[in-house]
Design a protein around this motif. Structure first.
Motif, short mmCIF file in Angstrom:
data_model
loop_
_atom_site.label_atom_id
_atom_site.label_comp_id
_atom_site.label_asym_id
_atom_site.label_seq_id
_atom_site.Cartn_x
_atom_site.Cartn_y
_atom_site.Cartn_z
N ILE A 22 0.84 -1.20 0.00
CA ILE A 22 0.00 0.00 0.00
C ILE A 22 0.87 1.25 0.00
O ILE A 22 0.61 2.21 -0.75
CB ILE A 22 -0.94 0.00 1.22
N ALA A 23 1.93 1.23 0.81
CA ALA A 23 2.83 2.39 0.87
C ALA A 23 3.51 2.62 -0.46
O ALA A 23 3.70 3.77 -0.90
CB ALA A 23 3.87 2.17 1.98
N THR A 24 3.90 1.54 -1.14
CA THR A 24 4.52 1.65 -2.46
C THR A 24 3.57 2.31 -3.45
O THR A 24 3.97 3.16 -4.25
CB THR A 24 4.94 0.26 -2.97
N THR A 25 2.30 1.90 -3.39
CA THR A 25 1.29 2.47 -4.29
C THR A 25 1.13 3.97 -4.04
O THR A 25 1.11 4.78 -4.97
CB THR A 25 -0.07 1.75 -4.08
N ARG A 26 1.03 4.33 -2.77
CA ARG A 26 0.87 5.75 -2.42
C ARG A 26 2.07 6.57 -2.88
O ARG A 26 1.92 7.68 -3.41
CB ARG A 26 0.66 5.90 -0.92
N LYS A 27 3.27 6.04 -2.65
CA LYS A 27 4.49 6.77 -3.02
C LYS A 27 4.57 6.96 -4.53
O LYS A 27 4.88 8.07 -5.01
CB LYS A 27 5.71 6.00 -2.53
N LEU A 28 4.27 5.90 -5.29
CA LEU A 28 4.30 5.98 -6.74
C LEU A 28 3.34 7.06 -7.24
O LEU A 28 3.70 7.88 -8.10
CB LEU A 28 3.94 4.62 -7.34
N CYS A 29 2.13 7.05 -6.71
CA CYS A 29 1.12 8.00 -7.17
C CYS A 29 1.46 9.43 -6.76
O CYS A 29 1.19 10.38 -7.52
CB CYS A 29 -0.25 7.59 -6.65
N ALA A 30 2.04 9.59 -5.59
CA ALA A 30 2.45 10.93 -5.15
C ALA A 30 3.53 11.49 -6.07
O ALA A 30 3.52 12.67 -6.43
CB ALA A 30 2.94 10.88 -3.71
N GLU A 31 4.47 10.63 -6.47
CA GLU A 31 5.55 11.06 -7.36
C GLU A 31 5.03 11.43 -8.74
O GLU A 31 5.55 12.35 -9.39
CB GLU A 31 6.59 9.95 -7.48
N ARG A 32 4.02 10.72 -9.19
CA ARG A 32 3.50 10.92 -10.55
C ARG A 32 2.29 11.86 -10.61
O ARG A 32 1.83 12.21 -11.70
CB ARG A 32 3.11 9.57 -11.14
N GLY A 33 1.76 12.22 -9.47
CA GLY A 33 0.58 13.07 -9.47
C GLY A 33 -0.69 12.34 -9.87
O GLY A 33 -1.64 12.95 -10.36
#
Length: 283
Positions: free
Chosen positions: A237-248
């Motif tokens: 879940i944290a990986t998903t959140r981090k990826l989306c935060a980086e990509r907007g």
């Protein structure tokens, strides 16, 4: 000790598929606690003979009758039968038709199943469904930018059923799983037209759904696998959140959402995304 439930017969009579009736009936029933409908669904009722069979079942199990019948003679016959068996009958589209007719000042055409016509919108939905099925679970990533929506998520976040629902609304939806130690397709990071959105859920919810999935498959050998480990799920879940935060990319928490609610949120985001694309092209 739980409360006892009250049951009642709910008869849904339609000259089309009955989908409208079922949606309205279930939305109404959901507002009453400890009440459950015993549904009797009668689709494609278009002749007096078919209606007589329906009436015999209503008389055997009286209850509430909701209907959508364009034929006025059939509707009146059903209303009469309802009065005899003390079963209230409601034409759920009647007040809507009245408002349309009053506001638009036009006559009702009385076209049975008009919303299911084989028109351009219908074939557009079929095309969207074909695209979605071909692009399920990360398949054929080479043309991701032909999608309207690309849905990301870790295992058991309802990506496939959500995409199918979106396809039935006319959106081409591809879904890509986020799996530990497996890189995402590079095409994902170069999409311009498609809207990318991710779905997540709580650790508890995902663990529960994964456990149920394993039990349904009788896959006992995976019981101690990291697939069910709470810490591993939290990392995913944290990986998903981090990826989306980086990509907007937007993230939707589906823990307490139905597929319909998730899809509605995605469609709202897509309308804003599409509007922004149009603005870019016209500026």
């Amino acid at each position: 000790m739980g409360k006892s439930r009250n049951f009642f017969h709910l008869h849904l009579v339609s000259d089309s598929t009955g989908e409208t009736l079922m949606t309205v009936a279930r939305a109404a029933t959901a507002q009453y606690e400890d009440v459950e409908a015993i549904e009797h669904v009668y689709p494609l009722v278009r002749s007096a003979r078919q209606l007589e069979q329906v009436i015999s079942e209503i008389e055997a199990s009286p209850g509430i009758v909701l209907y959508t019948l364009v034929d006025t003679e059939l509707a009146e016959r059903l209303e009469q039968a309802g009065r005899r068996s003390a079963s209230p009958c409601v034409n759920i589209l009647s007040p809507v038709f009245s408002v349309f007719q009053s506001y638009l000042n036009v006559q009702l055409t009385g076209r049975v199943g008009g919303q299911h016509a084989l028109d351009a919108d219908y074939f557009h939905r079929i095309d969207a469904l074909n695209f979605t099925m071909l692009h399920d679970d990360g398949q054929i990533p080479g043309n991701l930018d032909e999608a309207d929506v690309v849905l990301l998520g870790i295992s058991r976040t309802s990506k496939t059923p959500t995409c199918i629902y979106l396809a039935n609304r006319g959106l081409k939806a591809a879904n890509i799983p986020i799996v530990p130690d497996i890189p995402l397709p590079p095409q994902l990071f170069s999409v311009r037209r498609a809207m990318v959105v991710a779905v997540i859920a709580s650790v508890e919810r995902i663990q529960q759904v994964r456990q149920n999935r394993i039990l349904s498959l009788n896959a006992g050998s995976f019981a101690n696998d990291t697939y069910l480990d709470r810490r591993q799920i939290a990392r995913e879940i944290a990986t998903t959140r981090k990826l989306c935060a980086e990509r907007g990319w937007p993230v939707i928490d589906v823990t307490r959402r139905s597929i319909e609610e998730t899809a509605a949120e995605i469609m709202s985001l897509y309308r804003a995304h599409k509007s922004a694309l149009v603005d870019q092209l016209t500026s």
